[in-house]
Design a protein around this motif. Structure first.
Motif, PDB file in Angstrom:
ATOM      1  N   HIS A 155     -87.855 -93.168   7.494  1.00 34.99           N
ATOM      2  CA  HIS A 155     -88.452 -91.900   7.919  1.00 34.99           C
ATOM      3  C   HIS A 155     -88.859 -91.127   6.663  1.00 34.99           C
ATOM      4  O   HIS A 155     -88.107 -91.085   5.694  1.00 34.99           O
ATOM      5  CB  HIS A 155     -87.454 -91.093   8.740  1.00 34.99           C
ATOM      6  CG  HIS A 155     -88.042 -89.887   9.406  1.00 34.99           C
ATOM      7  ND1 HIS A 155     -88.250 -88.697   8.741  1.00 34.99           N
ATOM      8  CD2 HIS A 155     -88.481 -89.688  10.681  1.00 34.99           C
ATOM      9  CE1 HIS A 155     -88.790 -87.825   9.575  1.00 34.99           C
ATOM     10  NE2 HIS A 155     -88.940 -88.381  10.751  1.00 34.99           N
ATOM     11  N   PRO A 156     -90.046 -90.501   6.639  1.00 34.36           N
ATOM     12  CA  PRO A 156     -90.532 -89.877   5.396  1.00 34.36           C
ATOM     13  C   PRO A 156     -89.798 -88.606   4.992  1.00 34.36           C
ATOM     14  O   PRO A 156     -89.892 -88.188   3.842  1.00 34.36           O
ATOM     15  CB  PRO A 156     -92.002 -89.578   5.712  1.00 34.36           C
ATOM     16  CG  PRO A 156     -92.050 -89.455   7.188  1.00 34.36           C
ATOM     17  CD  PRO A 156     -91.062 -90.456   7.704  1.00 34.36           C
ATOM     18  N   CYS A 157     -89.088 -87.967   5.917  1.00 30.10           N
ATOM     19  CA  CYS A 157     -88.440 -86.688   5.597  1.00 30.10           C
ATOM     20  C   CYS A 157     -86.992 -86.646   6.074  1.00 30.10           C
ATOM     21  O   CYS A 157     -86.543 -85.638   6.640  1.00 30.10           O
ATOM     22  CB  CYS A 157     -89.223 -85.531   6.220  1.00 30.10           C
ATOM     23  SG  CYS A 157     -90.862 -85.295   5.502  1.00 30.10           S
ATOM     24  N   SER A 158     -86.249 -87.712   5.867  1.00 26.09           N
ATOM     25  CA  SER A 158     -84.836 -87.708   6.254  1.00 26.09           C
ATOM     26  C   SER A 158     -84.062 -86.681   5.435  1.00 26.09           C
ATOM     27  O   SER A 158     -84.385 -86.411   4.278  1.00 26.09           O
ATOM     28  CB  SER A 158     -84.224 -89.091   6.039  1.00 26.09           C
ATOM     29  OG  SER A 158     -84.692 -89.993   7.003  1.00 26.09           O
ATOM     30  N   LYS A 159     -83.009 -86.121   6.040  1.00 27.53           N
ATOM     31  CA  LYS A 159     -82.177 -85.142   5.366  1.00 27.53           C
ATOM     32  C   LYS A 159     -80.980 -85.833   4.710  1.00 27.53           C
ATOM     33  O   LYS A 159     -80.478 -86.844   5.216  1.00 27.53           O
ATOM     34  CB  LYS A 159     -81.683 -84.082   6.343  1.00 27.53           C
ATOM     35  CG  LYS A 159     -82.791 -83.423   7.153  1.00 27.53           C
ATOM     36  CD  LYS A 159     -83.898 -82.863   6.285  1.00 27.53           C
ATOM     37  CE  LYS A 159     -83.467 -81.655   5.485  1.00 27.53           C
ATOM     38  NZ  LYS A 159     -84.593 -81.074   4.717  1.00 27.53           N
ATOM     39  N   GLU A 203     -87.171 -87.151  20.357  1.00 31.52           N
ATOM     40  CA  GLU A 203     -88.067 -87.629  19.306  1.00 31.52           C
ATOM     41  C   GLU A 203     -89.334 -88.203  19.927  1.00 31.52           C
ATOM     42  O   GLU A 203     -89.276 -88.993  20.877  1.00 31.52           O
ATOM     43  CB  GLU A 203     -87.369 -88.682  18.436  1.00 31.52           C
ATOM     44  CG  GLU A 203     -88.249 -89.389  17.430  1.00 31.52           C
ATOM     45  CD  GLU A 203     -89.036 -88.453  16.524  1.00 31.52           C
ATOM     46  OE1 GLU A 203     -90.237 -88.727  16.285  1.00 31.52           O
ATOM     47  OE2 GLU A 203     -88.453 -87.451  16.050  1.00 31.52           O
ATOM     48  N   LEU A 204     -90.482 -87.822  19.357  1.00 32.18           N
ATOM     49  CA  LEU A 204     -91.786 -88.224  19.879  1.00 32.18           C
ATOM     50  C   LEU A 204     -92.109 -89.682  19.599  1.00 32.18           C
ATOM     51  O   LEU A 204     -92.791 -90.340  20.382  1.00 32.18           O
ATOM     52  CB  LEU A 204     -92.859 -87.312  19.257  1.00 32.18           C
ATOM     53  CG  LEU A 204     -94.283 -87.405  19.774  1.00 32.18           C
ATOM     54  CD1 LEU A 204     -94.343 -87.001  21.248  1.00 32.18           C
ATOM     55  CD2 LEU A 204     -95.193 -86.494  18.954  1.00 32.18           C
ATOM     56  N   GLU A 205     -91.630 -90.207  18.486  1.00 27.46           N
ATOM     57  CA  GLU A 205     -91.984 -91.554  18.034  1.00 27.46           C
ATOM     58  C   GLU A 205     -90.857 -92.534  18.323  1.00 27.46           C
ATOM     59  O   GLU A 205     -89.719 -92.352  17.865  1.00 27.46           O
ATOM     60  CB  GLU A 205     -92.301 -91.533  16.537  1.00 27.46           C
ATOM     61  CG  GLU A 205     -92.508 -92.889  15.890  1.00 27.46           C
ATOM     62  CD  GLU A 205     -93.558 -93.729  16.615  1.00 27.46           C
ATOM     63  OE1 GLU A 205     -93.262 -94.921  16.867  1.00 27.46           O
ATOM     64  OE2 GLU A 205     -94.658 -93.205  16.905  1.00 27.46           O
ATOM     65  N   GLU A 206     -91.159 -93.585  19.053  1.00 30.50           N
ATOM     66  CA  GLU A 206     -90.134 -94.552  19.447  1.00 30.50           C
ATOM     67  C   GLU A 206     -89.496 -95.245  18.248  1.00 30.50           C
ATOM     68  O   GLU A 206     -88.296 -95.547  18.253  1.00 30.50           O
ATOM     69  CB  GLU A 206     -90.712 -95.590  20.399  1.00 30.50           C
ATOM     70  CG  GLU A 206     -89.659 -96.543  20.949  1.00 30.50           C
ATOM     71  CD  GLU A 206     -90.193 -97.468  22.007  1.00 30.50           C
ATOM     72  OE1 GLU A 206     -89.376 -98.235  22.584  1.00 30.50           O
ATOM     73  OE2 GLU A 206     -91.410 -97.457  22.259  1.00 30.50           O
ATOM     74  N   ARG A 207     -90.270 -95.483  17.219  1.00 32.82           N
ATOM     75  CA  ARG A 207     -89.719 -96.138  16.022  1.00 32.82           C
ATOM     76  C   ARG A 207     -88.546 -95.333  15.448  1.00 32.82           C
ATOM     77  O   ARG A 207     -87.536 -95.902  15.022  1.00 32.82           O
ATOM     78  CB  ARG A 207     -90.814 -96.284  14.968  1.00 32.82           C
ATOM     79  CG  ARG A 207     -90.329 -96.761  13.601  1.00 32.82           C
ATOM     80  CD  ARG A 207     -91.465 -96.749  12.617  1.00 32.82           C
ATOM     81  NE  ARG A 207     -90.999 -96.960  11.255  1.00 32.82           N
ATOM     82  CZ  ARG A 207     -91.761 -96.835  10.187  1.00 32.82           C
ATOM     83  NH1 ARG A 207     -93.031 -96.521  10.302  1.00 32.82           N
ATOM     84  NH2 ARG A 207     -91.272 -97.044   8.978  1.00 32.82           N
ATOM     85  N   TYR A 208     -88.663 -94.018  15.446  1.00 34.94           N
ATOM     86  CA  TYR A 208     -87.591 -93.191  14.911  1.00 34.94           C
ATOM     87  C   TYR A 208     -86.411 -93.087  15.883  1.00 34.94           C
ATOM     88  O   TYR A 208     -85.265 -92.946  15.456  1.00 34.94           O
ATOM     89  CB  TYR A 208     -88.122 -91.808  14.547  1.00 34.94           C
ATOM     90  CG  TYR A 208     -89.229 -91.851  13.506  1.00 34.94           C
ATOM     91  CD1 TYR A 208     -89.233 -92.841  12.522  1.00 34.94           C
ATOM     92  CD2 TYR A 208     -90.277 -90.940  13.536  1.00 34.94           C
ATOM     93  CE1 TYR A 208     -90.251 -92.899  11.568  1.00 34.94           C
ATOM     94  CE2 TYR A 208     -91.293 -90.993  12.588  1.00 34.94           C
ATOM     95  CZ  TYR A 208     -91.283 -91.984  11.617  1.00 34.94           C
ATOM     96  OH  TYR A 208     -92.298 -92.040  10.684  1.00 34.94           O
ATOM     97  N   CYS A 209     -86.701 -93.163  17.192  1.00 32.27           N
ATOM     98  CA  CYS A 209     -85.611 -93.261  18.171  1.00 32.27           C
ATOM     99  C   CYS A 209     -84.751 -94.472  17.878  1.00 32.27           C
ATOM    100  O   CYS A 209     -83.515 -94.411  17.940  1.00 32.27           O
ATOM    101  CB  CYS A 209     -86.157 -93.336  19.593  1.00 32.27           C
ATOM    102  SG  CYS A 209     -86.914 -91.831  20.215  1.00 32.27           S
ATOM    103  N   GLU A 210     -85.376 -95.575  17.553  1.00 29.46           N
ATOM    104  CA  GLU A 210     -84.649 -96.796  17.274  1.00 29.46           C
ATOM    105  C   GLU A 210     -83.840 -96.654  15.989  1.00 29.46           C
ATOM    106  O   GLU A 210     -82.679 -97.100  15.904  1.00 29.46           O
ATOM    107  CB  GLU A 210     -85.606 -97.983  17.158  1.00 29.46           C
ATOM    108  CG  GLU A 210     -84.948 -99.311  16.832  1.00 29.46           C
ATOM    109  CD  GLU A 210     -83.916 -99.731  17.858  1.00 29.46           C
ATOM    110  OE1 GLU A 210     -82.971-100.464  17.483  1.00 29.46           O
ATOM    111  OE2 GLU A 210     -84.040 -99.331  19.045  1.00 29.46           O
ATOM    112  N   LEU A 211     -84.412 -96.025  14.970  1.00 35.63           N
ATOM    113  CA  LEU A 211     -83.667 -95.767  13.737  1.00 35.63           C
ATOM    114  C   LEU A 211     -82.436 -94.903  14.010  1.00 35.63           C
ATOM    115  O   LEU A 211     -81.348 -95.168  13.498  1.00 35.63           O
ATOM    116  CB  LEU A 211     -84.558 -95.082  12.699  1.00 35.63           C
ATOM    117  CG  LEU A 211     -85.628 -95.934  12.012  1.00 35.63           C
ATOM    118  CD1 LEU A 211     -86.538 -95.053  11.175  1.00 35.63           C
ATOM    119  CD2 LEU A 211     -84.990 -97.000  11.141  1.00 35.63           C
ATOM    120  N   ALA A 212     -82.629 -93.866  14.824  1.00 33.39           N
ATOM    121  CA  ALA A 212     -81.522 -92.981  15.156  1.00 33.39           C
ATOM    122  C   ALA A 212     -80.425 -93.732  15.916  1.00 33.39           C
ATOM    123  O   ALA A 212     -79.238 -93.574  15.651  1.00 33.39           O
ATOM    124  CB  ALA A 212     -82.021 -91.795  15.958  1.00 33.39           C
ATOM    125  N   ALA A 213     -80.845 -94.537  16.878  1.00 25.45           N
ATOM    126  CA  ALA A 213     -79.860 -95.306  17.665  1.00 25.45           C
ATOM    127  C   ALA A 213     -79.099 -96.278  16.774  1.00 25.45           C
ATOM    128  O   ALA A 213     -77.883 -96.441  16.920  1.00 25.45           O
ATOM    129  CB  ALA A 213     -80.586 -96.039  18.781  1.00 25.45           C
TER     130      ALA A 213
END
Length: 213
Positions: A155-159, A203-213
Motif C-alpha cells: 500500500h503506498p501510504c501505510s502507517k 475499503e474501496l479496493e479489494e486488493r487492500y482488503c486482502e492485504l488487511a485480512a
C-alpha cells in the motif's frame, strides 16, 4: 446492497466497498474512529508526493483535492456528527478542507526528507474531534515523535504500526468498537486486534482488503 463482510473473525470485520454506502447500514454502536484518508496529493510537486500519488494506488479514484472535498470531507463530517470521537491524519495538502478540529497534534518526523517551499516536511497533522473515547485527557499526548518507518505491505501510504497502535491506545479503551472507513491495508485493524478492541474496516479496493485480512 448486500452487507456481507469480506472478512470477519469475530473481532475484526472488513467490508469491501464505498464507505458512503456501507456505513449507514452498520447496525452497531461505534465508539471511535481512527482513519488515515487519502491526502489529495495527485498532481502535487515533489518526487516523494508524486511517488505516492494516484499512480501508486490500486483503486480507480483520483487522489486530488477535488476528490477530498467532494467525497472524503463530507464522509468525515458525517462521522463527526454521529460518533463521539473521530481521529484522523488529513495530510498537509488538503487539511484546510476539513472542519476545525477540537484538538490538534502531529507526528513529528525529525529525519523527514520531503520538501516544502520553506524547508523539510517534518510533521504530519493529527486532527481530533469530539471527546477522547478512552475517557482520559491528563497525560495523553496529542503529538508524537516518529522515527519508525511504515511497513512495506504493497500500500503506498501505510502507517507505522507501533506509532498507530499507541495513538489508538490513547484515544480508545479495551472492548470498544473502532471504525476505519478508509482502512487501506489495515493498520488500524491490526492495532485494534492487538489492543483488544473490536474494529470495522471499510475499503474501496479489494486488493487492500486482502492485504488487511
Amino acid at each position: 446492497m448486500n452487507l456481507t463482510p469480506y472478512y470477519d473473525d469475530g473481532q475484526i470485520t472488513i467490508y469491501h466497498g464505498d464507505c458512503r454506502e456501507i456505513y449507514p447500514k452498520l447496525r452497531l454502536t461505534i465508539d471511535a474512529v481512527l482513519t488515515d484518508p487519502p491526502y489529495g496529493i495527485d498532481g502535487s510537486s515533489g518526487r516523494v508526493n508524486k511517488a505516492r500519488a494516484k499512480g501508486s494506488y490500486a483503486s480507480g479514484f483520483d487522489d486530488t483535492p477535488d476528490y477530498i472535498a467532494v467525497v472524503v470531507v463530507p464522509m468525515v463530517c458525517r462521522l463527526i456528527s454521529s460518533i463521539g470521537c473521530v481521529v484522523l491524519t488529513p495530510g498537509i495538502r488538503c487539511m484546510a478542507l476539513y472542519p476545525q478540529p477540537d484538538s490538534f497534534g502531529a507526528f513529528y518526523q525529525p529525519a523527514a526528507v520531503g520538501l516544502q517551499v520553506f524547508g523539510n516536511l517534518d510533521a504530519q497533522p493529527i486532527f481530533y474531534y469530539g471527546k477522547n473515547a478512552s475517557g482520559r485527557n491528563m497525560g495523553v499526548p496529542c503529538s508524537y515523535r516518529l522515527t519508525e518507518s511504515p511497513i512495506k505491505d504493497g500500500h503506498p501510504c501505510s502507517k507505522p504500526p507501533r506509532a498507530w497502535t499507541v495513538l489508538l491506545g490513547n484515544t480508545s479503551a479495551p472492548g470498544q468498537t473502532i471504525l476505519d472507513p478508509f482502512c487501506g491495508a489495515g493498520t488500524t485493524l491490526r492495532a485494534a486486534k492487538d489492543l483488544g478492541r473490536q474494529a470495522i474496516g471499510i475499503e474501496l479496493e479489494e486488493r487492500y482488503c486482502e492485504l488487511a485480512a
